[in-house]
Design an enzyme around this catalytic site. Structure first.
Site, PDB file in Angstrom:
ATOM      1  N   GLY A 145       4.024   6.819 -12.506  1.00 34.62           N
ATOM      2  CA  GLY A 145       3.187   7.820 -11.850  1.00 34.62           C
ATOM      3  C   GLY A 145       1.800   7.290 -11.600  1.00 34.62           C
ATOM      4  N   PHE A 157       0.846  -1.194   0.000  1.00 31.63           N
ATOM      5  CA  PHE A 157       0.000   0.000   0.000  1.00 31.63           C
ATOM      6  C   PHE A 157       0.881   1.243   0.000  1.00 31.63           C
ATOM      7  CE2 PHE A 157      -3.747   2.448   1.927  1.00 31.63           C
ATOM      8  CZ  PHE A 157      -4.509   2.358   0.765  1.00 31.63           C
ATOM      9  N   GLU A 196      -0.398  -5.586 -17.159  1.00 29.68           N
ATOM     10  CA  GLU A 196      -0.233  -4.441 -18.055  1.00 29.68           C
ATOM     11  C   GLU A 196       0.562  -3.304 -17.403  1.00 29.68           C
ATOM     12  OE1 GLU A 196      -1.535  -3.967 -21.430  1.00 29.68           O
ATOM     13  OE2 GLU A 196      -0.068  -2.381 -21.173  1.00 29.68           O
ATOM     14  N   LYS A 212      11.523  -4.986 -18.162  1.00 30.11           N
ATOM     15  CA  LYS A 212      10.307  -4.777 -18.958  1.00 30.11           C
ATOM     16  C   LYS A 212      10.415  -5.473 -20.315  1.00 30.11           C
ATOM     17  CE  LYS A 212       9.266  -0.581 -16.498  1.00 30.11           C
ATOM     18  NZ  LYS A 212       9.666   0.813 -16.365  1.00 30.11           N
ATOM     19  N   GLY A 218      12.211  13.994  -7.389  1.00 25.56           N
ATOM     20  CA  GLY A 218      11.489  12.750  -7.139  1.00 25.56           C
ATOM     21  C   GLY A 218      11.256  11.916  -8.393  1.00 25.56           C
ATOM     22  N   GLU A 256      15.196   7.610  -8.338  1.00 21.40           N
ATOM     23  CA  GLU A 256      15.350   7.029  -7.013  1.00 21.40           C
ATOM     24  C   GLU A 256      16.690   7.452  -6.412  1.00 21.40           C
ATOM     25  OE1 GLU A 256      13.131   4.579  -5.753  1.00 21.40           O
ATOM     26  OE2 GLU A 256      11.857   4.990  -7.487  1.00 21.40           O
TER      27      GLU A 256
HETATM   28  N1  LIG Z   1       5.559   4.220  -8.846  1.00 24.22           N
HETATM   29  C1  LIG Z   1       5.257   4.058 -10.125  1.00 24.22           C
HETATM   30  O1  LIG Z   1       5.030   5.032 -10.846  1.00 24.22           O
HETATM   31  C2  LIG Z   1       5.182   2.682 -10.712  1.00 24.22           C
HETATM   32  C3  LIG Z   1       4.826   2.517 -12.063  1.00 24.22           C
HETATM   33  C4  LIG Z   1       4.723   1.236 -12.603  1.00 24.22           C
HETATM   34  C5  LIG Z   1       4.999   0.151 -11.801  1.00 24.22           C
HETATM   35  N2  LIG Z   1       5.380   0.329 -10.485  1.00 24.22           N
HETATM   36  C6  LIG Z   1       5.617  -0.842  -9.649  1.00 24.22           C
HETATM   37  O2  LIG Z   1       4.545  -0.994  -8.740  1.00 24.22           O
HETATM   38  C7  LIG Z   1       4.989  -1.532  -7.515  1.00 24.22           C
HETATM   39  C8  LIG Z   1       4.607  -0.602  -6.390  1.00 24.22           C
HETATM   40  O3  LIG Z   1       5.245   0.650  -6.604  1.00 24.22           O
HETATM   41  P1  LIG Z   1       5.116   1.842  -5.565  1.00 24.22           P
HETATM   42  O4  LIG Z   1       5.679   3.028  -6.230  1.00 24.22           O
HETATM   43  O5  LIG Z   1       3.759   1.890  -5.018  1.00 24.22           O
HETATM   44  O6  LIG Z   1       6.133   1.349  -4.421  1.00 24.22           O
HETATM   45  P2  LIG Z   1       6.142   1.754  -2.888  1.00 24.22           P
HETATM   46  O7  LIG Z   1       5.570   3.115  -2.720  1.00 24.22           O
HETATM   47  O8  LIG Z   1       7.472   1.456  -2.340  1.00 24.22           O
HETATM   48  O9  LIG Z   1       5.105   0.734  -2.225  1.00 24.22           O
HETATM   49  C9  LIG Z   1       5.387  -0.623  -1.956  1.00 24.22           C
HETATM   50  C10 LIG Z   1       4.483  -1.108  -0.842  1.00 24.22           C
HETATM   51  O10 LIG Z   1       4.696  -2.493  -0.599  1.00 24.22           O
HETATM   52  C11 LIG Z   1       4.763  -2.693   0.829  1.00 24.22           C
HETATM   53  N3  LIG Z   1       5.417  -3.958   1.144  1.00 24.22           N
HETATM   54  C12 LIG Z   1       6.716  -4.299   1.098  1.00 24.22           C
HETATM   55  N4  LIG Z   1       6.896  -5.579   1.464  1.00 24.22           N
HETATM   56  C13 LIG Z   1       5.669  -6.076   1.747  1.00 24.22           C
HETATM   57  C14 LIG Z   1       5.183  -7.335   2.203  1.00 24.22           C
HETATM   58  N5  LIG Z   1       6.011  -8.374   2.421  1.00 24.22           N
HETATM   59  N6  LIG Z   1       3.841  -7.490   2.399  1.00 24.22           N
HETATM   60  C15 LIG Z   1       3.005  -6.475   2.178  1.00 24.22           C
HETATM   61  N7  LIG Z   1       3.419  -5.249   1.760  1.00 24.22           N
HETATM   62  C16 LIG Z   1       4.725  -5.063   1.555  1.00 24.22           C
HETATM   63  C17 LIG Z   1       5.469  -1.465   1.279  1.00 24.22           C
HETATM   64  O11 LIG Z   1       5.332  -1.267   2.668  1.00 24.22           O
HETATM   65  P3  LIG Z   1       6.291  -0.207   3.414  1.00 24.22           P
HETATM   66  O12 LIG Z   1       6.236   1.060   2.646  1.00 24.22           O
HETATM   67  O13 LIG Z   1       5.661  -0.083   4.748  1.00 24.22           O
HETATM   68  O14 LIG Z   1       7.645  -0.819   3.390  1.00 24.22           O
HETATM   69  C18 LIG Z   1       4.719  -0.410   0.483  1.00 24.22           C
HETATM   70  O15 LIG Z   1       3.466  -0.154   1.061  1.00 24.22           O
HETATM   71  C19 LIG Z   1       6.492  -1.714  -7.650  1.00 24.22           C
HETATM   72  O16 LIG Z   1       6.761  -3.046  -7.990  1.00 24.22           O
HETATM   73  C20 LIG Z   1       6.850  -0.784  -8.786  1.00 24.22           C
HETATM   74  O17 LIG Z   1       7.974  -1.226  -9.485  1.00 24.22           O
HETATM   75  C21 LIG Z   1       5.448   1.568  -9.933  1.00 24.22           C
END
Ligand SMILES: NC(=O)c1ccc[n+]([C@@H]2O[C@H](COP(=O)([O-])OP(=O)(O)OC[C@H]3O[C@@H](n4cnc5c(N)ncnc54)[C@H](OP(=O)(O)O)[C@@H]3O)[C@@H](O)[C@H]2O)c1
Lengths: 164, 339
Positions: free
Chosen positions: B321, B11, B153, B229, B211, B214
């Protein structure tokens, strides 16, 4: 198809035009004209490359040449030469630029035609764009093989174009 | 009305963006797709909440406390210290939204989450590319074995339609190769270097402050993110059984402003391109003619499909995003459209 032809013209005004007219009248597209004017000769050799879309039309053009008394020395299908653009980053000069060019030129049908190079600082890596002429598409693989071999040896980064 | 019970695992940014969109779209989805999407559990690293969850409260909890287990105490929502895997094993649901961080080394925790979901006959919709880049075939097989759907997707190109576009819209056409920009961060950096003639490290620092990049930018600028990808595209679109180990990878670390200037003088821009065809998976910086469809700027992503019947087809979109949520949503809808 692309035709490469060597003809001989009399050294009088208007002769070249007489040689180009038949090509134009059969819808051919002239790609290049190289006029080799040598002194004290009553005949001038000319090298032409043109595109034409059928054998019949080519035949007609050649018949026209005969009528016009233009002698054909050599004729064949022109290979499409291609120019490959590659970027290079690394110690291009320190790793013997001449050697790099020579080794590319050793690949039969490949020739470094142009090179632009920039350095930000003599200590740092420089950047270059090479333009390499290849006599035809089949050379490409061999050329890149050689280029990557050199790049590995001299620790150069190769940036290929999207179409290569 | 079809009720769909969804578990959100992870989340963070994407999970919360999804929840936010869902609060606004729930009625629309009911009306237009006959779907009633209910979030029955949310897990993050602090634990899990489950029951009759109010998404607005969940979002407020994250904003104020940063941990989902700090959701207000109330009888209809239970809390557990169990993480994603326990939630998937123990809570009844139809679909798992797997949104944990992408891990390219062993795919965890996403890989275990997905496999557990399949074992429990739950569909999986994900944006997490790690497990797919490592174990695509296994995941696909497990989903099939258990008769559930596996949709991803959002894992490639964010909101840009690519996987479903290739498989459904271009169905029947053979895709010979795909070239594309699949990483917004590197595209931003190269675009900026081209425009302002500055070195990579300076643009990178700026991108980190904004931002866009990373703190550890190596996933992006060393080409690993693009490679993962590419692996997903190879498997999903071109039926190539590949993993990240099969990709030849060169990043943009060595690209100089001088090279970019020389290229520009010659009518080219420099882009980090992922390319896949039958016997080649490659990520490398390439010279792209200024007028080529691959020349998109900023953080945009782009993919050019070279096909036998349709010729060249190009898609462009936001690669990351909150727009990514659109891909998650369309995956969920598509699962129930054919059921
Ligand atoms: N951000 C983008 O624009 C984007 C775009 C396309 C794809 N993605 C992909 O989508 C995914 C999520 O991205 P995001 O940006 O939302 O990442 P994020 O903000 O780091 O969120 C990841 C979440 O997963 C939680 N988590 C970690 N280990 C866990 C576990 N064992 N059980 C349950 N929850 C767990 C984290 O908790 P804590 O925060 O408490 O550690 C955090 O809530 C990633 O794989 C990313 O590569 C992201």
């Amino acid at each position: 198809m692309r035709i490469s032809i060597d003809i001989e013209l009399k050294d009088v005004p208007g002769e070249l035009l007489r040689a180009l007219e038949p090509i134009a009248s059969y819808g051919g597209n002239i790609v290049s004209i190289v006029h080799l004017r040598e002194e004290k000769k009553d005949k001038v050799p000319v090298h032409l490359i043109f595109e034409i879309d059928s054998q019949e039309k080519l035949k007609k053009i050649l018949e026209e040449y005969e009528k016009r008394d233009i002698s054909v020395l050599k004729i064949g299908e022109a290979k499409r030469r291609i120019v490959v653009t590659v970027g290079v980053v690394g110690h291009i000069i320190d790793t013997d630029l001449m050697d790099t060019i020579d080794r590319i030129n050793e690949v039969e049908g490949a020739l470094v035609e142009d090179l632009s190079l920039r350095m930000s600082d003599p200590e740092k890596e420089s950047s270059a764009i090479f333009k390499v002429v290849l006599s035809d598409e089949e050379i490409k693989e061999k050329f890149f093989e050689r280029l990557y071999e050199i790049a590995r040896e001299k620790d150069l980064l190769i940036i290929k174009s999207i179409s290569d | 009305m079809k009720e769909v019970k969804v578990q959100i695992i992870g989340f963070g940014f994407i999970g919360q963006s999804f929840a936010e969109v869902l609060t606004k779209r729930r009625e629309y989805l009911k009306r237009n797709y006959n779907l009633d999407i209910k979030v029955v559990s949310i897990s993050d690293i602090s634990g899990t909440i489950y029951g009759d969850i109010d998404l607005i409260k969940a979002l407020r909890t994250m904003k104020e406390k940063g941990r989902i287990v700090d959701y207000p105490n109330e009888a209809k929502v239970k809390k557990s210290s169990g993480l994603g895997i326990e939630a998937i094993e123990n809570i009844e649901a139809d679909l798992v939204l797997e949104l944990t961080p992408s891990n390219i080394r062993d795919g965890e925790p996403g890989l275990s989450h997905m496999l557990a979901a399949f074992r429990n006959s739950k569909h999986v919709v994900t944006s997490n590319k790690g497990p797919l880049a490592i174990a695509f075939k296994k995941l696909k097989e497990e989903a099939e074995k258990n008769g559930v759907e596996f949709k991803f997707e959002a894992s490639v190109g964010g909101a840009m339609p690519i996987i479903n576009f290739a498989k459904e819209t271009l169905a029947g056409t053979k895709i010979i190769s795909v070239q594309g920009i699949f990483n917004g961060t590197t595209n931003y950096i190269l675009t900026k270097m081209t425009r302002d003639n500055v070195p990579l490290d300076i643009v990178l620092k700026e991108a980190q402050e904004m931002g866009i990049a990373e703190r550890d930018p190596s996933y992006d600028i060393d080409g690993i993110d693009t490679a993962s990808k590419l692996v997903i595209i190879a498997n999903a679109v071109m039926d190539i059984d590949a993993t990240i180990k099969d990709v030849k990878i060169e990043g943009i670390r060595k690209i100089t402003p001088e090279l970019i200037t020389l290229a520009k003088e010659d009518g080219y821009v420099v882009k980090l391109i992922g390319e896949v065809c039958k016997n080649k998976l490659e990520v490398s910086p390439r010279l792209v003619p200024i007028s080529h469809p691959l020349n998109v700027g900023g953080t945009l992503n782009v993919a050019v499909f070279y096909t036998d019947i349709a010729g060249e087809v190009t898609v462009i979109g936001k690669g990351a995003g909150k727009e990514t949520v659109s891909a998650l949503l369309s995956d969920i809808i598509s699962i129930y459209r054919c059921r």
